[in-house]
Design a protein around this motif. Structure first.
Motif, mmCIF file in Angstrom:
data_model
loop_
_atom_site.group_PDB
_atom_site.id
_atom_site.type_symbol
_atom_site.label_atom_id
_atom_site.label_comp_id
_atom_site.label_asym_id
_atom_site.label_seq_id
_atom_site.Cartn_x
_atom_site.Cartn_y
_atom_site.Cartn_z
ATOM 1 N N ALA A 1 0.842 -1.193 0.000
ATOM 2 C CA ALA A 1 0.000 0.000 0.000
ATOM 3 C C ALA A 1 0.881 1.249 0.000
ATOM 4 O O ALA A 1 1.911 1.295 0.696
ATOM 5 C CB ALA A 1 -0.908 0.000 1.221
ATOM 6 N N GLY A 2 0.487 2.215 -0.813
ATOM 7 C CA GLY A 2 1.275 3.428 -0.961
ATOM 8 C C GLY A 2 2.267 3.372 -2.108
ATOM 9 O O GLY A 2 2.834 4.404 -2.490
ATOM 10 N N GLY A 3 2.461 2.192 -2.651
ATOM 11 C CA GLY A 3 3.407 2.026 -3.741
ATOM 12 C C GLY A 3 2.813 2.363 -5.097
ATOM 13 O O GLY A 3 1.672 2.832 -5.200
ATOM 14 N N SER A 4 3.602 2.117 -6.135
ATOM 15 C CA SER A 4 3.208 2.453 -7.501
ATOM 16 C C SER A 4 3.444 1.278 -8.443
ATOM 17 O O SER A 4 4.318 0.439 -8.202
ATOM 18 C CB SER A 4 4.020 3.657 -8.008
ATOM 19 N N LEU A 5 2.658 1.243 -9.487
ATOM 20 C CA LEU A 5 2.836 0.300 -10.588
ATOM 21 C C LEU A 5 2.460 1.014 -11.878
ATOM 22 O O LEU A 5 1.609 1.913 -11.863
ATOM 23 C CB LEU A 5 1.937 -0.927 -10.436
ATOM 24 N N ARG A 6 3.061 0.589 -12.984
ATOM 25 C CA ARG A 6 2.641 1.082 -14.286
ATOM 26 C C ARG A 6 2.221 -0.103 -15.141
ATOM 27 O O ARG A 6 3.040 -0.995 -15.415
ATOM 28 C CB ARG A 6 3.739 1.861 -14.987
ATOM 29 N N LEU A 7 0.980 -0.105 -15.529
ATOM 30 C CA LEU A 7 0.482 -1.133 -16.429
ATOM 31 C C LEU A 7 0.675 -0.674 -17.869
ATOM 32 O O LEU A 7 0.559 0.509 -18.179
ATOM 33 C CB LEU A 7 -0.999 -1.402 -16.180
ATOM 34 N N SER A 8 0.961 -1.647 -18.722
ATOM 35 C CA SER A 8 1.102 -1.377 -20.150
ATOM 36 C C SER A 8 0.151 -2.264 -20.926
ATOM 37 O O SER A 8 -0.119 -3.402 -20.529
ATOM 38 C CB SER A 8 2.529 -1.643 -20.614
ATOM 39 N N CYS A 9 -0.337 -1.736 -22.024
ATOM 40 C CA CYS A 9 -1.170 -2.509 -22.946
ATOM 41 C C CYS A 9 -0.608 -2.302 -24.345
ATOM 42 O O CYS A 9 -0.563 -1.166 -24.833
ATOM 43 C CB CYS A 9 -2.617 -2.043 -22.877
ATOM 44 N N THR A 10 -0.163 -3.382 -24.949
ATOM 45 C CA THR A 10 0.290 -3.300 -26.319
ATOM 46 C C THR A 10 -0.841 -3.791 -27.219
ATOM 47 O O THR A 10 -1.505 -4.782 -26.891
ATOM 48 C CB THR A 10 1.574 -4.107 -26.537
ATOM 49 N N PHE A 11 -1.090 -3.092 -28.304
ATOM 50 C CA PHE A 11 -2.208 -3.471 -29.160
ATOM 51 C C PHE A 11 -1.770 -3.550 -30.614
ATOM 52 O O PHE A 11 -0.845 -2.858 -31.050
ATOM 53 C CB PHE A 11 -3.387 -2.509 -28.990
ATOM 54 N N SER A 12 -2.442 -4.435 -31.323
ATOM 55 C CA SER A 12 -2.205 -4.542 -32.760
ATOM 56 C C SER A 12 -2.921 -3.373 -33.445
ATOM 57 O O SER A 12 -3.616 -2.588 -32.793
ATOM 58 C CB SER A 12 -2.709 -5.883 -33.282
ATOM 59 N N GLU A 13 -2.797 -3.295 -34.755
ATOM 60 C CA GLU A 13 -3.366 -2.169 -35.487
ATOM 61 C C GLU A 13 -4.855 -2.024 -35.217
ATOM 62 O O GLU A 13 -5.613 -2.991 -35.285
ATOM 63 C CB GLU A 13 -3.140 -2.342 -36.983
ATOM 64 N N ILE A 14 -5.250 -0.795 -34.888
ATOM 65 C CA ILE A 14 -6.669 -0.490 -34.705
ATOM 66 C C ILE A 14 -7.151 0.156 -35.993
ATOM 67 O O ILE A 14 -6.742 1.268 -36.331
ATOM 68 C CB ILE A 14 -6.893 0.445 -33.502
ATOM 69 N N THR A 15 -8.004 -0.534 -36.705
ATOM 70 C CA THR A 15 -8.416 -0.057 -38.026
ATOM 71 C C THR A 15 -9.511 0.992 -37.951
ATOM 72 O O THR A 15 -9.749 1.692 -38.930
ATOM 73 C CB THR A 15 -8.891 -1.236 -38.882
ATOM 74 N N PHE A 16 -10.163 1.102 -36.836
ATOM 75 C CA PHE A 16 -11.198 2.115 -36.693
ATOM 76 C C PHE A 16 -10.582 3.318 -35.966
ATOM 77 O O PHE A 16 -10.224 3.245 -34.800
ATOM 78 C CB PHE A 16 -12.435 1.586 -35.955
ATOM 79 N N SER A 17 -10.445 4.418 -36.692
ATOM 80 C CA SER A 17 -9.673 5.557 -36.205
ATOM 81 C C SER A 17 -10.337 6.275 -35.033
ATOM 82 O O SER A 17 -9.654 6.868 -34.204
ATOM 83 C CB SER A 17 -9.414 6.538 -37.344
ATOM 84 N N ILE A 18 -11.654 6.245 -34.985
ATOM 85 C CA ILE A 18 -12.357 6.865 -33.864
ATOM 86 C C ILE A 18 -12.625 5.778 -32.828
ATOM 87 O O ILE A 18 -13.412 4.869 -33.067
ATOM 88 C CB ILE A 18 -13.667 7.516 -34.316
ATOM 89 N N ASN A 19 -11.910 5.850 -31.730
ATOM 90 C CA ASN A 19 -12.039 4.804 -30.732
ATOM 91 C C ASN A 19 -11.785 5.364 -29.345
ATOM 92 O O ASN A 19 -11.281 6.473 -29.179
ATOM 93 C CB ASN A 19 -11.062 3.650 -31.032
ATOM 94 N N VAL A 20 -12.157 4.583 -28.384
ATOM 95 C CA VAL A 20 -11.888 4.892 -26.985
ATOM 96 C C VAL A 20 -11.168 3.694 -26.391
ATOM 97 O O VAL A 20 -11.617 2.555 -26.547
ATOM 98 C CB VAL A 20 -13.184 5.158 -26.189
ATOM 99 N N MET A 21 -10.059 3.950 -25.738
ATOM 100 C CA MET A 21 -9.365 2.881 -25.033
ATOM 101 C C MET A 21 -9.553 3.086 -23.535
ATOM 102 O O MET A 21 -9.689 4.227 -23.058
ATOM 103 C CB MET A 21 -7.881 2.861 -25.360
ATOM 104 N N GLY A 22 -9.565 1.989 -22.818
ATOM 105 C CA GLY A 22 -9.785 2.112 -21.389
ATOM 106 C C GLY A 22 -9.141 0.995 -20.598
ATOM 107 O O GLY A 22 -8.784 -0.050 -21.142
ATOM 108 N N TRP A 23 -9.002 1.257 -19.332
ATOM 109 C CA TRP A 23 -8.595 0.252 -18.354
ATOM 110 C C TRP A 23 -9.799 -0.049 -17.471
ATOM 111 O O TRP A 23 -10.438 0.866 -16.941
ATOM 112 C CB TRP A 23 -7.446 0.739 -17.488
ATOM 113 N N TYR A 24 -10.092 -1.325 -17.331
ATOM 114 C CA TYR A 24 -11.145 -1.793 -16.457
ATOM 115 C C TYR A 24 -10.505 -2.695 -15.403
ATOM 116 O O TYR A 24 -9.405 -3.183 -15.595
ATOM 117 C CB TYR A 24 -12.187 -2.604 -17.236
#
Length: 117
Positions: A13-36
């Protein structure tokens, strides 16, 4: 679209982490990305979201001021910087990309984040 999360782990508790998400090509230019995230026995909830160009972000009230979402489209990466972690942040965290109007919706396999007290 393929999404792969990384960066989860065990932190005090009190610490930090950085999550990463690598994605392949997104063909739909209008998009929303999110973390759940989904904790045991609870529904999946939206933690943070970011629009296609990164110009607009939103956060769950529970993480405002502690988490920061960002994306680098040139590198096909999205990030979640998590600071001041609390035990209640413990969950499996998922990367998502979707069209704003629904219809297309892709998920990663998830990465476990465990915050010890």
């Amino acid at each position: 679209v393929q999404l792969v999360e990384s960066g989860g782990g065990l932190v005090q508790a009190g610490g930090s982490l950085r999550l990463s998400c690598t994605f392949s090509e997104i063909t739909f230019s209008i998009n929303v990305m999110g973390w759940y995230r989904q904790a045991p026995g609870k529904q999946r909830e939206l933690v943070a979201a970011i629009t296609s160009g990164g110009g607009s972000t939103s956060y769950a009230d529970s993480v405002k001021g502690r988490f920061t979402i960002s994306r680098d489209n040139a590198k096909n990466m999205m990030y979640l910087q998590m600071n001041s972690l609390k035990p209640e942040d413990t969950a499996v965290y998922y990367c998502n990309v979707r069209t704003p109007w629904g219809g297309l919706d892709y998920w990663g396999q998830g990465t476990q984040v465990t915050v010890s007290s």
